[in-house]
Write a protein that holds these residues in place. Structure first.
Motif, PDB file in Angstrom:
ATOM      1  N   GLY A 115     -16.953 -10.290 -14.683  1.00 15.52           N
ATOM      2  CA  GLY A 115     -16.679 -10.881 -13.357  1.00 15.52           C
ATOM      3  C   GLY A 115     -15.718 -10.235 -12.397  1.00 15.52           C
ATOM      4  N   PHE A 116     -15.206 -10.689 -11.507  1.00 14.13           N
ATOM      5  CA  PHE A 116     -14.213 -10.285 -10.498  1.00 14.13           C
ATOM      6  C   PHE A 116     -13.269 -11.307 -10.131  1.00 14.13           C
ATOM      7  N   PRO A 117     -12.065 -10.800  -9.900  1.00 17.79           N
ATOM      8  CA  PRO A 117     -11.006 -12.054  -9.739  1.00 17.79           C
ATOM      9  C   PRO A 117     -10.533 -12.131  -8.263  1.00 17.79           C
ATOM     10  N   THR A 118     -11.207 -11.672  -7.150  1.00 15.44           N
ATOM     11  CA  THR A 118     -10.787 -11.439  -5.987  1.00 15.44           C
ATOM     12  C   THR A 118     -11.226 -12.353  -4.962  1.00 15.44           C
ATOM     13  N   GLY A 119     -12.164 -13.480  -5.335  1.00 11.93           N
ATOM     14  CA  GLY A 119     -12.658 -14.280  -4.285  1.00 11.93           C
ATOM     15  C   GLY A 119     -13.654 -13.629  -3.382  1.00 11.93           C
ATOM     16  N   TRP A 120     -14.148 -14.400  -2.532  1.00  8.01           N
ATOM     17  CA  TRP A 120     -14.915 -13.555  -1.591  1.00  8.01           C
ATOM     18  C   TRP A 120     -14.263 -12.636  -0.451  1.00  8.01           C
ATOM     19  N   THR A 121     -12.890 -12.520  -0.278  1.00  6.74           N
ATOM     20  CA  THR A 121     -12.502 -11.629   0.411  1.00  6.74           C
ATOM     21  C   THR A 121     -12.403 -10.143  -0.087  1.00  6.74           C
ATOM     22  N   GLY A 122     -11.872 -10.195  -1.500  1.00  6.23           N
ATOM     23  CA  GLY A 122     -11.896  -8.912  -2.078  1.00  6.23           C
ATOM     24  C   GLY A 122     -11.048  -8.098  -1.548  1.00  6.23           C
ATOM     25  N   TYR A 123      -9.750  -8.859  -1.201  1.00 10.79           N
ATOM     26  CA  TYR A 123      -8.693  -7.783  -0.679  1.00 10.79           C
ATOM     27  C   TYR A 123      -7.999  -6.949  -1.504  1.00 10.79           C
ATOM     28  N   ALA A 124      -7.745  -5.808  -0.681  1.00  6.63           N
ATOM     29  CA  ALA A 124      -7.304  -4.479  -1.274  1.00  6.63           C
ATOM     30  C   ALA A 124      -5.686  -4.918  -1.320  1.00  6.63           C
ATOM     31  N   PRO A 125      -4.994  -4.703  -2.269  1.00  9.00           N
ATOM     32  CA  PRO A 125      -5.135  -3.658  -3.424  1.00  9.00           C
ATOM     33  C   PRO A 125      -5.547  -4.334  -4.547  1.00  9.00           C
ATOM     34  N   LEU A 126      -5.670  -5.615  -4.530  1.00 10.13           N
ATOM     35  CA  LEU A 126      -6.116  -6.428  -5.831  1.00 10.13           C
ATOM     36  C   LEU A 126      -7.728  -5.856  -6.237  1.00 10.13           C
ATOM     37  N   ASN A 127      -8.323  -5.398  -5.305  1.00 13.78           N
ATOM     38  CA  ASN A 127      -9.872  -4.885  -5.702  1.00 13.78           C
ATOM     39  C   ASN A 127      -9.510  -3.646  -6.499  1.00 13.78           C
ATOM     40  N   ASP A 128      -8.632  -2.889  -6.261  1.00 14.19           N
ATOM     41  CA  ASP A 128      -8.389  -1.616  -6.690  1.00 14.19           C
ATOM     42  C   ASP A 128      -8.320  -1.712  -8.533  1.00 14.19           C
ATOM     43  N   GLU A 129      -7.392  -2.862  -8.525  1.00 12.91           N
ATOM     44  CA  GLU A 129      -7.137  -2.925 -10.156  1.00 12.91           C
ATOM     45  C   GLU A 129      -8.217  -3.994 -10.815  1.00 12.91           C
TER      46      GLU A 129
ATOM     47  N   HIS B  79      12.979 -11.572   3.694  1.00 12.16           N
ATOM     48  CA  HIS B  79      12.309 -10.173   3.695  1.00 12.16           C
ATOM     49  C   HIS B  79      11.368 -10.308   2.513  1.00 12.16           C
ATOM     50  N   VAL B  80      10.067 -10.268   2.815  1.00  8.17           N
ATOM     51  CA  VAL B  80       9.047 -10.665   1.789  1.00  8.17           C
ATOM     52  C   VAL B  80       8.214  -9.057   1.649  1.00  8.17           C
ATOM     53  N   THR B  81       8.411  -8.805   0.138  1.00  8.39           N
ATOM     54  CA  THR B  81       7.594  -7.482   0.003  1.00  8.39           C
ATOM     55  C   THR B  81       6.916  -7.747  -1.248  1.00  8.39           C
ATOM     56  N   SER B  82       5.893  -6.745  -1.920  1.00 13.14           N
ATOM     57  CA  SER B  82       5.480  -6.906  -2.924  1.00 13.14           C
ATOM     58  C   SER B  82       5.194  -5.539  -3.498  1.00 13.14           C
ATOM     59  N   LEU B  83       5.392  -5.636  -4.883  1.00  8.94           N
ATOM     60  CA  LEU B  83       5.398  -4.287  -5.913  1.00  8.94           C
ATOM     61  C   LEU B  83       3.828  -3.999  -6.187  1.00  8.94           C
ATOM     62  N   ASP B  84       2.932  -4.726  -6.091  1.00  8.13           N
ATOM     63  CA  ASP B  84       1.380  -4.545  -6.557  1.00  8.13           C
ATOM     64  C   ASP B  84       0.484  -4.872  -5.504  1.00  8.13           C
ATOM     65  N   VAL B  85       0.235  -5.936  -5.749  1.00  4.86           N
ATOM     66  CA  VAL B  85      -1.146  -6.639  -4.761  1.00  4.86           C
ATOM     67  C   VAL B  85      -0.620  -7.351  -3.720  1.00  4.86           C
ATOM     68  N   ILE B  86      -1.170  -7.986  -2.950  1.00  8.33           N
ATOM     69  CA  ILE B  86      -0.761  -8.782  -1.750  1.00  8.33           C
ATOM     70  C   ILE B  86      -0.611 -10.217  -2.308  1.00  8.33           C
TER      71      ILE B  86
ATOM     72  N   ASP C  21       3.223 -13.488   3.818  1.00  6.16           N
ATOM     73  CA  ASP C  21       2.311 -12.571   2.942  1.00  6.16           C
ATOM     74  C   ASP C  21       3.376 -11.463   2.456  1.00  6.16           C
ATOM     75  N   ALA C  22       3.329 -11.155   0.922  1.00  3.73           N
ATOM     76  CA  ALA C  22       3.985 -10.169   0.680  1.00  3.73           C
ATOM     77  C   ALA C  22       2.849  -9.070   0.264  1.00  3.73           C
ATOM     78  N   ASN C  23       3.065  -7.818   1.206  1.00  2.00           N
ATOM     79  CA  ASN C  23       2.151  -6.822   1.029  1.00  2.00           C
ATOM     80  C   ASN C  23       2.924  -5.651   0.379  1.00  2.00           C
ATOM     81  N   PRO C  24       2.361  -4.961  -0.440  1.00  2.00           N
ATOM     82  CA  PRO C  24       2.974  -3.883  -1.035  1.00  2.00           C
ATOM     83  C   PRO C  24       3.444  -2.771   0.102  1.00  2.00           C
ATOM     84  N   GLY C  25       4.845  -2.412   0.106  1.00  2.00           N
ATOM     85  CA  GLY C  25       5.143  -1.392   0.861  1.00  2.00           C
ATOM     86  C   GLY C  25       5.408  -1.891   2.266  1.00  2.00           C
ATOM     87  N   VAL C  26       5.484  -3.268   2.374  1.00  2.08           N
ATOM     88  CA  VAL C  26       5.704  -3.666   3.866  1.00  2.08           C
ATOM     89  C   VAL C  26       6.722  -4.669   3.698  1.00  2.08           C
ATOM     90  N   ASP C  27       7.634  -4.763   4.702  1.00  6.49           N
ATOM     91  CA  ASP C  27       8.725  -5.802   4.975  1.00  6.49           C
ATOM     92  C   ASP C  27       8.365  -6.672   5.735  1.00  6.49           C
TER      93      ASP C  27
END
Lengths: 211, 628, 275
Positions: free
Chosen positions: B215-229, C175-182, C195-201
């Protein structure tokens, strides 16, 4: 809507009439028109496809995330770039010439389309050879990502587009013996489309190697 | 369509280019690609050796599976004959009998029915996923599936619906009826037309295989970087959506070229049926938006497969790139789900209101306006993402501006109903429900487009309620309207009216009962795609779940109607059961292979219903004295 | 042929219902809606919602009345069918309609912009916010990772806590940021979503107006345990906040010195599932 006819009699159920007509047979002009408009639309789709890579190029370049857009040493060899772009441009010119000759004389398009096919295939092979001699890999930052993504899918689309070049060439081979050597339908739209794709290739050379 | 049924025995007929061999070669191709992927060794791929999940092998497996599938179906025969120098031909063999539904068939009517059945199948699977999701949400903490499987279900439901249903109306109904409505014998690219269908089926099958790969955990939007892991199974998402995108692009090209080049004499743009306007506006969105999706997904495939870093901010990329590309496609995508619905509803209203379509030109302006505006609104999906905060007033305005052309569609519907003689047949009920649902969807959309209000509702169940009102309430209701309306033409058999009305009322009531409470849940702080929620939200969630089960049951009612009417009773439908003036109803049923035996010539648009207004009203008859 | 004046009837029904319903919706229902008005951002959102409801209600009433009226009055039963009048268009209707919808849209967009201009109405505005809070602000960094939020107070020695507390009546700059995914930092009662984006403030502003406790949830799908990424925060009095933060500084002093230096963005090694 202006020339709309409203039935004067409300009881009239339909005035959509089925009449005898002699325009039912499909003409070569219709097929040419279908091909022309089809190629325009496919061209639009192709532009949007590469637009994504152009956008990625400039977007990632402007962000320079973590300073890793383009580390030192990430430079594709210029000689290959020029070679590929030149081959594509010449191929497009050859095929445009083939279409022109076919339109004017109804024969003699075989040789130029063969040349166009060879040059196009050469460009694709040169791109593959370049990957073996490139000083960086796909994991070397933003520029390297765009470079590999863009060029790989450019080759895929160029190979698909070369299908119509090959068809023209094969038709010429088969028509060699025949006197009235039938010009394949839609040669001109196909030539314009291939020129368009080759133009995108030259554009990608400008952006990836020069800018 | 009176093809001769072959007298050959069944086993002999199974040998050839058909679905069976497509599947066989597809499986062979998959294992070939899988094997090939494991033979590739390169520096950037060395990490695959530390895990037993080789993405390149899986991707190559899918690529070769697709190639094998298409070869088995016979899609390479014509290109190869052209490449050997043979001439272009339209004279492809039309096989008779049931066999042509399982192979490459260039008859647009066969493709329409293929689409209807194929899309119906995947719609059913997507709906089942929704039932399972709602079953899980009966309790505030996971009871049935656990977090991972729940996310896979959510992703499968969303992806299946947003992918397959993009062609939900264009596939079956525009393929079948657009050539009939414009008086053409065929689509402009009949082989491409068949290709779009089989690509979609291959895509659906590939998406289902995600269950084999975790399966896949990203929903239909498949956002990066979640899709990478994301797990192995995400590769099937990539291939699914890329193939859907390809199918959409080709379908769009085919629709537009057909409409431009193949119209019958006299069918000017001003007489084109409004459904065709809806179809080609959708097609334009498909042609221009879907390639962006394909490109974005190929970038994801590269990030996962060969370690590029398009979307990794720590390695020179940016997740915003994916969000921008995805929503640049994604917003036109939701309008290309809605626009065919506009077309269907406005096409059907005049038939059942017995009046001409009111305001044809502004209806066209509305449809085209929505299509064009939809390219300038995509950043409203990113209002809280931190992107371009100075541009928010612009995207707020452009998004709200969409309600102007949409309002024109409503105005045309209202004008058509004015002083009409409305007949409540089943298709009409679905059309009228469309106005109700789409109004709620549109009005809630205004809340979402206004940034301050969106901050409160973004990413919550409010959004989910909104797009289910526009897509399910818009597209699916129009889809059923079209089924009830056109099945008598497609199969020569009408669906049962009484069962149809029961289906409608069950579906309409349970639909609203399912999705209206979701607005409240969203405002109360329930985000999308969560498997847990505060226990004070349980009564409302249980209500929604039960309503959703009733909604699912209404689909079973529809299936029962199909089986009852089309299999058991088989009562032949009248030639023109709705007294429609549209061109497709003037053909015989079943529609002959070449559609029309003579070239139709059009001298008016198809909405010439009604009596013209009487200039001077007659005086009321004087009270005559009773004789005698 | 005594055709009643349908349009007048519809107008009367619409007017009567709107006059009754709109004040009820605006004055009675709207104030009870989430997110409430406990903070500046929530208040922006609620007043925007209230205005929208005030405009949508009469429009919705008009739609329902029109459709219900036409569907009931103009219905016909059975066959054979009668034909309606062959009216096709009426410029006198669609021009005012077009002008009206455009005017409403312009008004809504303008009002939304005005509310937005009040420090972004609690939404995440990225590293260079277009709409800011001026004056004395308390910066708080929200660090999202799979699957929890932690909070860093740069003006208090960069201490990182697992719990969010804010002083009342003070401008807060997240200041919302992320270490891995959104991820997405959503505190409904606070009226903040970013939204907490990696590498973004991603900067968001809010001024809490009353002491309360509020829920925090991740509202962007972030992987397996997304559904479990929630937390509770508190708005407390200024003195209680000072006491709490100093206690945190003391408690976490040994950990703080091993943390990376405070920065608006962090770039850990990318999370690749195979890496």
């Amino acid at each position: 809507m202006s020339d709309l006819t409203i039935p004067s009699d409300g009881s009239e159920m339909s005035d959509l009439t089925l009449r005898e007509s002699d325009v039912y047979a499909e003409t070569p002009e219709l097929h040419e028109r279908i091909d022309r408009i089809g190629f325009w639309l496919v061209g639009g789709a192709t532009v949007m496809f590469f637009f994504s890579f152009v956008f990625a190029y400039f977007y990632l370049r402007s962000l320079d995330s973590n300073g890793l857009w383009r580390p030192a040493g990430v430079d594709p060899p210029t000689a290959y770039g020029i070679l590929i772009a030149a081959a594509l441009a010449l191929s497009a010119l050859a095929f445009l010439y083939a279409a022109r000759v076919a339109r004017q004389r109804g024969r003699g398009w075989g040789l130029p389309s063969g040349v166009a096919l060879l040059l196009g295939l050469f460009a694709c092979v040169a791109q593959a050879v370049e990957y073996a001699h490139i000083p960086f890999g796909p994991q070397s930052g933003g520029y390297a990502s765009v470079f590999f993504g863009w060029t790989v899918f450019y080759v895929v689309i160029a190979l698909i587009s070369l299908y119509r070049v090959e068809v023209a060439f094969a038709a010429a081979l088969r028509a060699r013996g025949e006197e009235d050597g039938a010009v394949p339908e839609g040669l001109t739209p196909a030539a314009v489309y291939w020129a368009f794709v080759a133009g995108l290739g030259v554009l990608s050379w400008i952006i990836l190697y020069l800018v | 369509m009176t093809g001769t049924v072959s007298a050959r025995p069944l086993w002999r007929r199974l040998i050839g280019f058909n679905l069976l061999w497509g599947i066989v070669l597809g499986i062979v191709g998959f294992y070939f690609g899988w094997w090939l992927g494991h033979q590739i060794h390169a520096e950037s791929l060395s990490f695959f050796e530390s895990t037993n999940q080789n993405d390149v092998a899986l991707m190559l497996g899918y690529v070769f599976a697709l190639v094998g599938f298409l070869v088995g179906l016979g899609f390479l025969n014509y290109p190869l004959s052209r490449m050997r120098g043979h001439r272009a031909t339209q004279a492809e063999k039309e096989e008779g009998g049931v066999g042509r539904y399982f192979t490459l068939c260039t008859d647009h009517k066969v493709v329409g029915i293929q689409y209807l059945v194929g899309i119906g199948f995947f719609f059913f699977i997507g709906g089942m996923n929704a039932m399972l999701i709602r079953a899980e949400l009966l309790r505030p903490s996971p009871q049935l599936f656990g977090a991972g499987n729940y996310l896979t279900l959510v992703g499968l439901h969303g992806t299946m619906m947003m992918g397959i249903m993009t062609s939900g109306i264009l596939g079956p109904f525009a393929n079948y009826f657009l050539p009939l409505m414009i008086g053409a014998r065929r689509m402009a690219f009949p082989r491409v037309e068949s290709l779009t269908f089989w690509l979609l089926m291959a895509a659906g099958a590939i998406l289902m295989t995600t269950l084999l790969f975790g399966g896949f955990p990203t929903g239909w939007t498949g956002y990066a970087p979640l899709n990478d892991e994301a797990n192995y199974g995400f590769d099937s998402y990539i291939f699914f959506f890329a193939l859907v995108g390809l199918s959409m692009t080709l379908l769009g090209v085919n629709m537009i070229v057909t409409t431009i080049t193949m119209r019958a004499p006299g069918l000017t743009w001003g007489r084109l049926p409004i459904f065709c306007w809806g179809a080609i506006s959708t097609a334009l969105l498909m042609v221009l938006a879907a390639p962006v999706l394909i490109a974005a997904l190929l970038m994801v495939a590269f990030d996962r497969g060969v370690q590029t870093s398009f979307f990794l901010s720590s390695a020179g990329g940016s997740p915003y790139l994916f969000q921008n590309l995805f929503w640049f496609f994604g917003h036109p995508e939701v309008y290309l789900l809605a626009l065919p619905g506009f077309g269907i509803v406005l096409e059907l209203l005049p038939v059942f209101a017995r009046k001409p379509l009111w305001g044809y030109r502004i209806a066209v302006a509305g449809i085209v306006g929505v299509a064009l505006l939809s390219f300038f609104v995509w950043q409203h999906h990113l209002f809280v993402s931190g992107l371009n905060s100075s541009l928010r007033p612009f995207y707020m305005f452009s998004t709200e501006a969409i309600s102007v052309p949409t309002g024109l569609i409503f105005l045309c519907g209202m004008g058509t109903l004015w002083r009409a003689k409305i007949r409540y047949r089943v298709p009409m009920l679905f059309c009228l429900a469309w106005f109700f649902n789409f109004f709620i969807g549109g009005a809630s959309g205004v809340f979402l487009s206004d940034v301050p209000s969106d901050v409160a509702t973004h990413g919550s169940f409010f959004v989910m309620a909104h797009f289910h009102y526009t897509i399910m309430g818009g597209l699916v209701f129009a889809f059923f309207a079209a089924i009830y309306y056109w099945v008598p033409k497609m199969f020569g058999i009408a669906l049962n009216e009484r069962l149809g009305k029961i289906h409608f009322w069950t579906m309409f009531i349970s639909f609203n009962s399912t999705f209206a409470p979701l607005f409240a849940l969203g405002l109360m702080g329930m985000p999308r795609r969560v498997v847990t929620y505060p226990s004070n939200l349980q009564p409302l969630n249980d209500w929604v779940s039960v309503s959703a089960f009733v909604l699912g049951a209404s689909m079973l009612l529809f299936l029962a109607n199909v089986v009852y009417s089309l299999v058991i009773v088989r009562k032949p439908a009248p030639a023109n059961p709705w007294d429609s003036h549209s061109l497709e109803w003037q053909t015989p049923t079943p529609v002959p292979l070449e559609n029309f035996d003579r070239q139709p010539v059009i001298d008016s648009d198809p909405y010439d219903y009604g009596v013209p207004p009487v200039p001077v009203p007659l005086p009321p008859p004087a009270e005559a004295p009773a004789p005698g | 042929m005594n055709e009643p004046n349908h349009m007048r009837r519809i107008a009367i029904i619409w007017f009567a219902l709107s006059v009754i319903l709109t004040p009820i919706v605006v004055a009675v229902i709207a104030p009870t809606l989430p997110p409430g008005d406990a903070t500046s951002a929530a208040d922006n959102q609620l007043s925007d919602d209230t205005l929208l409801l005030g405009i949508v209600t009469p429009i919705a009433v008009a739609m329902i009345v029109y459709f219900a009226y036409t569907m009931i009055v103009f219905r016909r039963r059975g066959e054979p069918t009668e034909e309606g009048p062959a009216t096709r268009d009426n410029r006198a209707v669609h021009i005012p309609w077009l002008v009206g919808t455009t005017a409403i849209v312009l008004f809504l967009a303008t009002f939304g912009t005005v509310e937005l201009a009040d420090a972004g109405a609690g939404g995440g505005e990225g590293p260079e916010p277009a709409f800011k809070m001026t004056g004395d602000v308390l910066p708080v960094q929200v660090i999202a990772q799979q699957w929890e939020f932690t909070y860093r107070y740069p003006t208090y020695g960069g201490v990182e806590t697992a719990h969010l507390e804010l002083p009342v009546d003070k401008n807060v700059e997240f200041h919302v940021t992320s270490l891995d995914v959104i991820h997405s930092f959503w505190a409904p009662r606070l009226g903040v979503k970013a939204d907490a984006n990696p590498g973004v403030d991603n900067v968001a502003f809010v001024k809490p107006w009353q002491e309360m406790s509020f829920d925090i949830r991740c509202s962007e799908l972030c992987g397996l345990w997304h559904g479990y990424m929630f937390d509770t925060g508190q708005v407390v009095s200024e003195s209680a906040f000072e006491e709490w933060i100093h206690e945190q500084q003391r408690t976490f002093a040994p950990a703080t010195k091993f943390l990376p230096k405070y920065s608006t963005q962090y770039f850990p090694e990318p999370e690749r599932r195979a890496g």
